[in-house]
Design an enzyme around this catalytic site. Structure first.
Site, short mmCIF file in Angstrom:
data_model
loop_
_atom_site.label_atom_id
_atom_site.label_comp_id
_atom_site.label_asym_id
_atom_site.label_seq_id
_atom_site.Cartn_x
_atom_site.Cartn_y
_atom_site.Cartn_z
N ASP A 62 9.35 -8.87 -7.48
CA ASP A 62 9.08 -8.40 -6.12
C ASP A 62 10.58 -8.30 -5.50
OD1 ASP A 62 7.04 -7.78 -4.47
OD2 ASP A 62 7.52 -9.28 -2.98
N CYS A 68 0.65 -1.24 -0.38
CA CYS A 68 1.18 -2.40 -0.59
C CYS A 68 0.89 -3.22 0.64
CB CYS A 68 2.84 -2.10 -0.77
SG CYS A 68 3.82 -3.62 -0.89
N TYR A 113 -1.88 -6.48 0.83
CA TYR A 113 -1.57 -7.88 1.28
C TYR A 113 -2.44 -8.42 2.37
CZ TYR A 113 2.20 -8.41 -2.34
OH TYR A 113 3.05 -8.55 -3.50
N TYR A 128 0.97 -13.11 5.44
CA TYR A 128 0.46 -11.76 5.43
C TYR A 128 -0.80 -11.44 6.09
CZ TYR A 128 4.14 -11.05 1.67
OH TYR A 128 5.32 -10.84 1.15
N GLU A 180 -0.66 -2.12 -7.42
CA GLU A 180 -0.68 -3.36 -6.84
C GLU A 180 -1.42 -4.37 -7.78
OE1 GLU A 180 0.53 -4.79 -4.06
OE2 GLU A 180 1.86 -2.97 -3.78
#
Length: 229
Positions: free
Chosen positions: A44, A137, A141, A167, A208
């Protein structure tokens, strides 16, 4: 239905799969393997560096100064703010974040995802394509984090709960801005163009899923082949 809402609706089955895959389920139960956690952090760190670069590629395609200002702020957030989420995982592992990410990883699935975003940034004039490649993305999340906090299976004692808490709120503004940009930039697109943009969004949602899976499985390049594969 707004185009952004249509994208979210069509991506939901993929997000359901992500939520039920081992990486998120182990996080939920507070038992994500430490090796998978470190692999994710390393991958990441590489991904976010490129994500920031791709923001810079969108900026010349936007006419609104407010949109430009927001994206510049997002670059700053990636450089500084999102490290907070990484620190949560580093604390769970019990090692300093900076030490963990000194070892670089660039797995096939991460490579494919990053190049998918770059392709749309360079090959497509309409910024909607790049945003469609990037938007899943934060959206994935956001959805996963909000769902986890409502899940009875969430381990309330685990430090990983803080990752979901982070998140569940930190992506809200970005998702909203991406939605607005997506609706604005596709206003005069043909149905064929919209379908192409939607496929770009759904491909990134699949990327993802693959990103979490590659971290869990510690995916590596297989150079030279393997007689048993």
């Amino acid at each position: 239905m707004l185009f952004s809402e249509e994208l979210k609706k069509d991506s939901q089955p993929i997000i359901n799969d992500i939520y039920n895959d081992p990486f998120i389920q182990d996080m939920l139960h507070g038992e994500l393997p430490k090796a998978a956690t470190k692999f994710y952090l390393r991958a990441d760190a590489s991904y976010l560096k490129e994500f920031a670069n791709i923001y810079a590629l969108i900026i010349p395609k936007l006419s609104s100064l407010d949109d430009v200002k927001f994206l510049v702020e997002q670059i700053q957030f990636i450089v500084g703010g999102e490290v907070e989420a990484h620190e949560i995982l580093a604390d769970y592992v019990g090692e300093p974040y900076e030490e963990i990410v000194q070892e670089k990883v660039w797995p096939p699935s991460g490579d494919h995802y990053i190049k998918h975003m770059y392709f749309n940034a360079f090959a497509k004039e309409n910024a909607a394509f790049t945003i469609a490649a990037m938007a899943p993305c934060p959206y994935v999340y956001q959805v996963i984090a909000k769902q986890a906090l409502k899940d009875d299976a969430l381990n309330q004692q685990s430090g990983l709960k803080k990752w979901f808490e982070f998140y569940s709120t930190e992506m809200d503004e970005l998702v909203e801005v991406f939605d607005e940009l997506m609706n604005k930039l596709t206003e005069h697109c043909t149905e064929d163009e919209k379908q192409e943009i939607k496929e770009c969004f759904l491909q990134s949602t699949v990327h993802e899923r693959n990103f979490f899976a590659m971290s869990y499985n510690e995916e590596a390049w297989s150079f030279g082949g393997d007689a048993h594969e």
